[in-house]
Design a protein around this motif. Structure first.
Motif, PDB file in Angstrom:
ATOM      1  N   MET A   1       9.890  81.685 120.467  1.00  0.00           N
ATOM      2  CA  MET A   1      10.023  81.741 119.033  1.00  0.00           C
ATOM      3  C   MET A   1       9.213  82.882 118.428  1.00  0.00           C
ATOM      4  SD  MET A   1       8.058  78.409 117.664  1.00  0.00           S
ATOM      5  CE  MET A   1       6.449  78.507 117.034  1.00  0.00           C
ATOM      6  N   ALA A   2       8.346  83.474 119.218  1.00  0.00           N
ATOM      7  CA  ALA A   2       7.528  84.578 118.723  1.00  0.00           C
ATOM      8  C   ALA A   2       8.044  85.927 119.210  1.00  0.00           C
ATOM      9  CB  ALA A   2       6.080  84.387 119.151  1.00  0.00           C
ATOM     10  N   LYS A   3       9.248  85.964 119.735  1.00  0.00           N
ATOM     11  CA  LYS A   3       9.837  87.216 120.209  1.00  0.00           C
ATOM     12  C   LYS A   3      10.850  87.697 119.177  1.00  0.00           C
ATOM     13  CE  LYS A   3      12.288  89.254 124.044  1.00  0.00           C
ATOM     14  NZ  LYS A   3      13.003  89.036 125.297  1.00  0.00           N
ATOM     15  N   ASP A   4      10.792  88.993 118.878  1.00  0.00           N
ATOM     16  CA  ASP A   4      11.688  89.611 117.909  1.00  0.00           C
ATOM     17  C   ASP A   4      13.145  89.400 118.332  1.00  0.00           C
ATOM     18  OD1 ASP A   4      12.662  91.187 115.849  1.00  0.00           O
ATOM     19  OD2 ASP A   4      12.167  93.066 116.824  1.00  0.00           O
ATOM     20  N   PHE A   5      13.950  88.829 117.442  1.00  0.00           N
ATOM     21  CA  PHE A   5      15.360  88.579 117.734  1.00  0.00           C
ATOM     22  C   PHE A   5      16.134  89.889 117.684  1.00  0.00           C
ATOM     23  CE2 PHE A   5      19.714  87.347 116.672  1.00  0.00           C
ATOM     24  CZ  PHE A   5      19.950  86.411 117.665  1.00  0.00           C
ATOM     25  N   THR A   6      16.952  90.140 118.684  1.00  0.00           N
ATOM     26  CA  THR A   6      17.760  91.354 118.765  1.00  0.00           C
ATOM     27  C   THR A   6      19.213  91.012 118.463  1.00  0.00           C
ATOM     28  OG1 THR A   6      16.273  92.205 120.464  1.00  0.00           O
ATOM     29  CG2 THR A   6      18.409  93.291 120.244  1.00  0.00           C
ATOM     30  N   LEU A   7      19.824  91.780 117.568  1.00  0.00           N
ATOM     31  CA  LEU A   7      21.224  91.567 117.209  1.00  0.00           C
ATOM     32  C   LEU A   7      22.146  92.157 118.272  1.00  0.00           C
ATOM     33  CD1 LEU A   7      20.956  92.462 113.414  1.00  0.00           C
ATOM     34  CD2 LEU A   7      20.998  90.184 114.447  1.00  0.00           C
ATOM     35  N   ASN A   8      23.437  91.876 118.176  1.00  0.00           N
ATOM     36  CA  ASN A   8      24.405  92.382 119.155  1.00  0.00           C
ATOM     37  C   ASN A   8      24.416  93.901 119.233  1.00  0.00           C
ATOM     38  OD1 ASN A   8      25.183  89.809 119.852  1.00  0.00           O
ATOM     39  ND2 ASN A   8      26.910  89.759 118.447  1.00  0.00           N
ATOM     40  N   ASP A   9      24.129  94.580 118.130  1.00  0.00           N
ATOM     41  CA  ASP A   9      24.106  96.051 118.139  1.00  0.00           C
ATOM     42  C   ASP A   9      22.760  96.610 118.606  1.00  0.00           C
ATOM     43  OD1 ASP A   9      22.402  95.638 116.009  1.00  0.00           O
ATOM     44  OD2 ASP A   9      23.632  96.724 114.549  1.00  0.00           O
ATOM     45  N   ARG A  10      21.908  95.758 119.143  1.00  0.00           N
ATOM     46  CA  ARG A  10      20.583  96.095 119.685  1.00  0.00           C
ATOM     47  C   ARG A  10      19.525  96.400 118.621  1.00  0.00           C
ATOM     48  NH1 ARG A  10      20.928  93.809 124.297  1.00  0.00           N
ATOM     49  NH2 ARG A  10      22.289  94.729 125.820  1.00  0.00           N
ATOM     50  N   SER A  11      19.838  96.209 117.348  1.00  0.00           N
ATOM     51  CA  SER A  11      18.823  96.406 116.311  1.00  0.00           C
ATOM     52  C   SER A  11      17.938  95.165 116.256  1.00  0.00           C
ATOM     53  CB  SER A  11      19.464  96.694 114.961  1.00  0.00           C
ATOM     54  OG  SER A  11      20.247  95.608 114.529  1.00  0.00           O
ATOM     55  N   HIS A  12      16.714  95.379 115.823  1.00  0.00           N
ATOM     56  CA  HIS A  12      15.736  94.296 115.767  1.00  0.00           C
ATOM     57  C   HIS A  12      15.624  93.761 114.344  1.00  0.00           C
ATOM     58  CE1 HIS A  12      14.289  94.845 119.873  1.00  0.00           C
ATOM     59  NE2 HIS A  12      14.519  96.135 119.664  1.00  0.00           N
ATOM     60  N   THR A  13      15.353  92.482 114.243  1.00  0.00           N
ATOM     61  CA  THR A  13      15.288  91.827 112.941  1.00  0.00           C
ATOM     62  C   THR A  13      13.868  91.715 112.393  1.00  0.00           C
ATOM     63  OG1 THR A  13      15.087  89.645 113.947  1.00  0.00           O
ATOM     64  CG2 THR A  13      17.331  90.431 113.462  1.00  0.00           C
ATOM     65  N   GLY A  14      12.845  91.819 113.257  1.00  0.00           N
ATOM     66  CA  GLY A  14      11.479  91.593 112.819  1.00  0.00           C
ATOM     67  C   GLY A  14      11.201  90.114 112.599  1.00  0.00           C
ATOM     68  N   TYR A  15      12.076  89.282 113.143  1.00  0.00           N
ATOM     69  CA  TYR A  15      11.955  87.837 112.949  1.00  0.00           C
ATOM     70  C   TYR A  15      12.225  87.137 114.272  1.00  0.00           C
ATOM     71  CZ  TYR A  15      12.491  83.325 110.589  1.00  0.00           C
ATOM     72  OH  TYR A  15      12.338  82.032 110.164  1.00  0.00           O
ATOM     73  N   GLY A  16      11.340  86.223 114.637  1.00  0.00           N
ATOM     74  CA  GLY A  16      11.559  85.374 115.799  1.00  0.00           C
ATOM     75  C   GLY A  16      12.230  84.107 115.312  1.00  0.00           C
ATOM     76  N   TYR A  17      12.119  83.063 116.059  1.00  0.00           N
ATOM     77  CA  TYR A  17      12.682  81.788 115.636  1.00  0.00           C
ATOM     78  C   TYR A  17      11.629  81.025 114.841  1.00  0.00           C
ATOM     79  CZ  TYR A  17      16.457  82.942 118.747  1.00  0.00           C
ATOM     80  OH  TYR A  17      17.506  83.576 119.344  1.00  0.00           O
ATOM     81  N   GLY A  18      11.488  81.390 113.569  1.00  0.00           N
ATOM     82  CA  GLY A  18      10.534  80.728 112.697  1.00  0.00           C
ATOM     83  C   GLY A  18       9.352  81.582 112.280  1.00  0.00           C
ATOM     84  N   TRP A  19       9.149  82.720 112.899  1.00  0.00           N
ATOM     85  CA  TRP A  19       8.000  83.574 112.601  1.00  0.00           C
ATOM     86  C   TRP A  19       8.456  84.989 112.256  1.00  0.00           C
ATOM     87  CZ3 TRP A  19       3.183  81.518 112.467  1.00  0.00           C
ATOM     88  CH2 TRP A  19       2.983  80.306 113.108  1.00  0.00           C
ATOM     89  N   VAL A  20       7.848  85.562 111.216  1.00  0.00           N
ATOM     90  CA  VAL A  20       8.008  86.988 110.930  1.00  0.00           C
ATOM     91  C   VAL A  20       7.066  87.706 111.879  1.00  0.00           C
ATOM     92  CG1 VAL A  20       7.666  88.804 109.221  1.00  0.00           C
ATOM     93  CG2 VAL A  20       8.585  86.598 108.511  1.00  0.00           C
ATOM     94  N   ILE A  21       7.565  88.714 112.572  1.00  0.00           N
ATOM     95  CA  ILE A  21       6.779  89.445 113.556  1.00  0.00           C
ATOM     96  C   ILE A  21       6.462  90.816 112.971  1.00  0.00           C
ATOM     97  CG2 ILE A  21       6.779  90.392 115.888  1.00  0.00           C
ATOM     98  CD1 ILE A  21       8.914  88.146 116.488  1.00  0.00           C
ATOM     99  N   ARG A  22       5.167  91.126 112.866  1.00  0.00           N
ATOM    100  CA  ARG A  22       4.778  92.400 112.269  1.00  0.00           C
ATOM    101  C   ARG A  22       3.389  92.798 112.721  1.00  0.00           C
ATOM    102  NH1 ARG A  22       2.427  91.972 106.559  1.00  0.00           N
ATOM    103  NH2 ARG A  22       1.518  89.914 106.432  1.00  0.00           N
ATOM    104  N   LYS A  23       2.966  93.958 112.275  1.00  0.00           N
ATOM    105  CA  LYS A  23       1.601  94.419 112.496  1.00  0.00           C
ATOM    106  C   LYS A  23       0.854  94.284 111.185  1.00  0.00           C
ATOM    107  CE  LYS A  23       1.621  97.193 116.510  1.00  0.00           C
ATOM    108  NZ  LYS A  23       0.836  96.475 117.482  1.00  0.00           N
ATOM    109  N   LEU A  24      -0.387  93.858 111.259  1.00  0.00           N
ATOM    110  CA  LEU A  24      -1.227  93.742 110.078  1.00  0.00           C
ATOM    111  C   LEU A  24      -2.601  94.286 110.450  1.00  0.00           C
ATOM    112  CD1 LEU A  24      -1.382  92.723 107.164  1.00  0.00           C
ATOM    113  CD2 LEU A  24      -2.088  90.527 108.051  1.00  0.00           C
ATOM    114  N   ARG A  25      -3.013  95.324 109.754  1.00  0.00           N
ATOM    115  CA  ARG A  25      -4.295  95.978 110.026  1.00  0.00           C
ATOM    116  C   ARG A  25      -4.387  96.399 111.486  1.00  0.00           C
ATOM    117  NH1 ARG A  25      -7.389  96.384 106.085  1.00  0.00           N
ATOM    118  NH2 ARG A  25      -9.303  96.654 107.267  1.00  0.00           N
ATOM    119  N   GLY A  26      -3.255  96.835 112.051  1.00  0.00           N
ATOM    120  CA  GLY A  26      -3.212  97.326 113.421  1.00  0.00           C
ATOM    121  C   GLY A  26      -3.127  96.248 114.486  1.00  0.00           C
TER     122      GLY A  26
END
Length: 84
Positions: A1-26
C-alpha cells in the motif's frame, strides 16, 4: 500500500493504496488525511527514519489545517539543531 501505483501507460500517480507518496524536506514520506463532520486529521509517516506524526482535530474548519500542522512538526523534527 506504500508503493506508488503505476498506470497502464507506465505513468506514476504519486499514490499508493491509501497513502500519498512524496518527499518532504528531502525525506521519503507517506501521508494520509481525512475529515468527517466536526473532525479532521492528517498523518505523516517517514519509514526510513521510523517517525510517525498524527494530528487530530475536533474541528473541520481547516484553520489551521492538520496537514499544515503535521508539516510544521516534521520541519522541527528534521531541522538541523543550528536552525532551531
Amino acid at each position: 500500500m506504500a508503493k506508488d501505483f503505476t498506470l497502464n501507460d507506465r505513468s506514476h500517480t504519486g499514490y499508493g493504496y491509501g497513502w500519498v507518496i512524496r518527499k518532504l524536506r528531502g525525506n521519503d514520506a507517506l501521508e494520509h488525511g481525512g475529515d468527517i463532520g466536526g473532525f479532521s486529521a492528517d498523518t505523516l509517516r517517514f519509514p526510513k527514519e521510523q517517525v510517525f506524526i498524527a494530528v487530530l482535530a475536533n474541528s473541520d474548519s481547516h484553520e489551521p489545517a492538520p496537514d499544515a500542522i503535521a508539516e510544521q512538526i516534521a520541519k522541527i523534527i528534521f531541522a538541523p539543531l543550528a536552525q532551531l
